[in-house]
Design a protein around this motif. Structure first.
Motif, PDB file in Angstrom:
ATOM      1  N   ILE A 157       0.865  -1.172   0.000  1.00 46.54           N
ATOM      2  CA  ILE A 157       0.000   0.000   0.000  1.00 46.54           C
ATOM      3  C   ILE A 157       0.908   1.231   0.000  1.00 46.54           C
ATOM      4  O   ILE A 157       1.662   1.464   0.950  1.00 46.54           O
ATOM      5  N   VAL A 158       0.853   2.007  -1.079  1.00 47.41           N
ATOM      6  CA  VAL A 158       1.803   3.106  -1.233  1.00 47.41           C
ATOM      7  C   VAL A 158       1.229   4.452  -0.824  1.00 47.41           C
ATOM      8  O   VAL A 158       1.972   5.385  -0.501  1.00 47.41           O
ATOM      9  N   ALA A 159      -0.090   4.596  -0.843  1.00 52.46           N
ATOM     10  CA  ALA A 159      -0.703   5.876  -0.486  1.00 52.46           C
ATOM     11  C   ALA A 159      -2.171   5.647  -0.170  1.00 52.46           C
ATOM     12  O   ALA A 159      -2.743   4.602  -0.510  1.00 52.46           O
ATOM     13  N   GLY A 160      -2.770   6.620   0.519  1.00 49.63           N
ATOM     14  CA  GLY A 160      -4.179   6.480   0.833  1.00 49.63           C
ATOM     15  C   GLY A 160      -4.785   7.766   1.344  1.00 49.63           C
ATOM     16  O   GLY A 160      -4.082   8.643   1.868  1.00 49.63           O
ATOM     17  N   THR A 161      -6.079   7.891   1.162  1.00 49.63           N
ATOM     18  CA  THR A 161      -6.838   9.027   1.682  1.00 49.63           C
ATOM     19  C   THR A 161      -8.054   8.490   2.427  1.00 49.63           C
ATOM     20  O   THR A 161      -8.460   7.339   2.271  1.00 49.63           O
ATOM     21  N   TRP A 162      -8.629   9.353   3.247  1.00 52.89           N
ATOM     22  CA  TRP A 162      -9.829   8.987   3.995  1.00 52.89           C
ATOM     23  C   TRP A 162     -10.855  10.092   3.872  1.00 52.89           C
ATOM     24  O   TRP A 162     -10.531  11.232   3.548  1.00 52.89           O
ATOM     25  N   THR A 163     -12.100   9.746   4.135  1.00 48.66           N
ATOM     26  CA  THR A 163     -13.174  10.722   4.080  1.00 48.66           C
ATOM     27  C   THR A 163     -14.211  10.406   5.128  1.00 48.66           C
ATOM     28  O   THR A 163     -14.459   9.229   5.441  1.00 48.66           O
ATOM     29  N   LEU A 164     -14.792  11.441   5.718  1.00 50.09           N
ATOM     30  CA  LEU A 164     -15.924  11.264   6.616  1.00 50.09           C
ATOM     31  C   LEU A 164     -17.169  10.988   5.793  1.00 50.09           C
ATOM     32  O   LEU A 164     -17.473  11.732   4.852  1.00 50.09           O
ATOM     33  N   LEU A 165     -17.860   9.929   6.119  1.00 46.84           N
ATOM     34  CA  LEU A 165     -19.077   9.602   5.389  1.00 46.84           C
ATOM     35  C   LEU A 165     -20.268  10.322   6.032  1.00 46.84           C
ATOM     36  O   LEU A 165     -20.286  10.542   7.240  1.00 46.84           O
ATOM     37  N   PRO A 166     -21.236  10.767   5.210  1.00 44.94           N
ATOM     38  CA  PRO A 166     -21.398  10.354   3.807  1.00 44.94           C
ATOM     39  C   PRO A 166     -20.740  11.252   2.758  1.00 44.94           C
ATOM     40  O   PRO A 166     -20.593  10.847   1.615  1.00 44.94           O
ATOM     41  N   ASP A 167     -20.331  12.484   3.124  1.00 39.77           N
ATOM     42  CA  ASP A 167     -19.901  13.399   2.061  1.00 39.77           C
ATOM     43  C   ASP A 167     -18.729  14.286   2.489  1.00 39.77           C
ATOM     44  O   ASP A 167     -18.664  15.454   2.096  1.00 39.77           O
ATOM     45  N   GLY A 168     -17.784  13.741   3.261  1.00 47.03           N
ATOM     46  CA  GLY A 168     -16.642  14.540   3.666  1.00 47.03           C
ATOM     47  C   GLY A 168     -15.619  14.671   2.550  1.00 47.03           C
ATOM     48  O   GLY A 168     -15.685  13.983   1.521  1.00 47.03           O
ATOM     49  N   ASP A 169     -14.668  15.556   2.758  1.00 48.53           N
ATOM     50  CA  ASP A 169     -13.606  15.747   1.777  1.00 48.53           C
ATOM     51  C   ASP A 169     -12.548  14.659   1.917  1.00 48.53           C
ATOM     52  O   ASP A 169     -12.312  14.127   3.004  1.00 48.53           O
ATOM     53  N   LEU A 170     -11.887  14.344   0.797  1.00 48.29           N
ATOM     54  CA  LEU A 170     -10.785  13.396   0.824  1.00 48.29           C
ATOM     55  C   LEU A 170      -9.561  14.062   1.440  1.00 48.29           C
ATOM     56  O   LEU A 170      -9.180  15.170   1.049  1.00 48.29           O
ATOM     57  N   THR A 171      -8.944  13.364   2.403  1.00 40.15           N
ATOM     58  CA  THR A 171      -7.796  13.895   3.128  1.00 40.15           C
ATOM     59  C   THR A 171      -6.740  12.810   3.232  1.00 40.15           C
ATOM     60  O   THR A 171      -7.078  11.642   3.469  1.00 40.15           O
ATOM     61  N   PRO A 172      -5.465  13.140   3.039  1.00 39.18           N
ATOM     62  CA  PRO A 172      -4.418  12.118   3.163  1.00 39.18           C
ATOM     63  C   PRO A 172      -4.424  11.473   4.553  1.00 39.18           C
ATOM     64  O   PRO A 172      -4.664  12.144   5.557  1.00 39.18           O
ATOM     65  N   LEU A 173      -4.175  10.169   4.593  1.00 36.23           N
ATOM     66  CA  LEU A 173      -4.027   9.473   5.872  1.00 36.23           C
ATOM     67  C   LEU A 173      -2.833  10.034   6.633  1.00 36.23           C
ATOM     68  O   LEU A 173      -1.887  10.522   6.011  1.00 36.23           O
TER      69      LEU A 173
END
Length: 285
Positions: free
Chosen positions: A246-262
């Protein structure tokens, strides 16, 4: 009577159905003698079995069991009092595993973790010094507090965002514990894959996503206050697929949060709730 009936039935099988076994007959008297001996044997066996149970043992046998726990009978101590000391009646062990076991035994509890701060100052999670913080999902508040209360010894406090007032020997006791607030997250991850050392093809993106979802939910879910970071995800993946990185990843608050780097920061009073359908893996070169 049951032993006698069994003896008489066995006699019929040996001597025939019409064998005379009346109380006055020689065989009948012999049957009753054997039944009496058998009853005595069963009673002796039962007494011997019960004598190894501290809740049933008495006298000298109780003292022998007490010595196993290095507990001698005090002068004037009755069997009931001595038995209570042997079995820790009304007392609780204070090992963390015992507290977790007690909380997990409450009806409806699906998650139980215990955190302690033995120091004097408030720690990084916000737990005050000399305090136990039990995090519990499920179960009735009163039942959880009643299970936790025996482990809160004098000089130790409880901590959390939930409280329950319970009656203990006529006195009201307030017990605090943590009800983790779920933080629903989606993950978008990038994975680099290669064939393994045996030449087998790498897993698909869907298979990788399933491994991650399974590792972050259910019994193996991260504890409350545990951030979701690349190290956690990589550990879960490489345990199943050593040829996946796993080289990179982002997370988001559901249901409609912004994508943010882990990493996704999770406060102590919260717990990550990974939604499997929102774990998306893309294969990259």
């Amino acid at each position: 009577m049951q032993i006698l009936a069994e003896i008489e039935e066995n006699a019929k099988q040996v001597f025939g159905e019409n064998v005379i076994q009346s109380p006055e007959s020689p065989l009948g008297q012999l049957n009753r003698l054997c039944a009496s001996l058998g009853t005595t044997l069963w009673e002796t066996a039962e007494d011997t079995y019960q004598s190894y149970d501290p809740d049933q043992a008495e006298g000298v046998r109780l003292e022998q069991l007490g010595r196993i726990r290095l507990l001698e009978r005090m002068t004037g101590e009755t069997d009931a009092e001595y038995r209570g000391a042997i079995t820790n009646q009304g007392r609780a062990r204070i090992d963390i595993a015992d507290i977790v076991r007690a909380l997990s035994g409450v009806a409806g509890v699906t998650y139980a973790k215990v955190f302690i701060n033995p120091g004097d100052a408030t720690d990084a999670d916000g737990i005050p010094g000399h305090t136990v913080a039990a995090a519990v999902i499920g179960g009735d508040d009163g039942a959880v507090a009643s299970a936790l209360r025996p482990y809160i010894t004098p000089g130790i406090d409880s901590y959390g965002n939930a409280r329950a007032d319970i009656d203990v020997d006529g006195y009201c006791r307030t017990v605090y514990f943590v009800r983790p607030v779920p933080v629903r997250l989606g993950l978008q991850l990038q994975a680099r894959v290669t064939a393994d050392r045996l030449g087998c093809p790498p897993p698909s993106a869907v298979a990788i996503g399933l491994i991650i979802s399974n590792a972050l939910t259910g019994q193996s879910r991260p504890v409350n206050g545990q951030d979701i970071d690349l190290h956690l995800i990589r550990t879960a993946v490489t345990a199943a697929y050593p040829n996946v990185e796993i080289v990179a990843g982002t997370w988001t608050l559901l249901p409609d949060g912004d994508l943010t780097p882990l990493p996704a920061p999770i406060p102590f009073l919260s717990i990550a709730e990974i939604v499997p359908a929102s774990v998306i893996v893309a294969i990259v070169e």
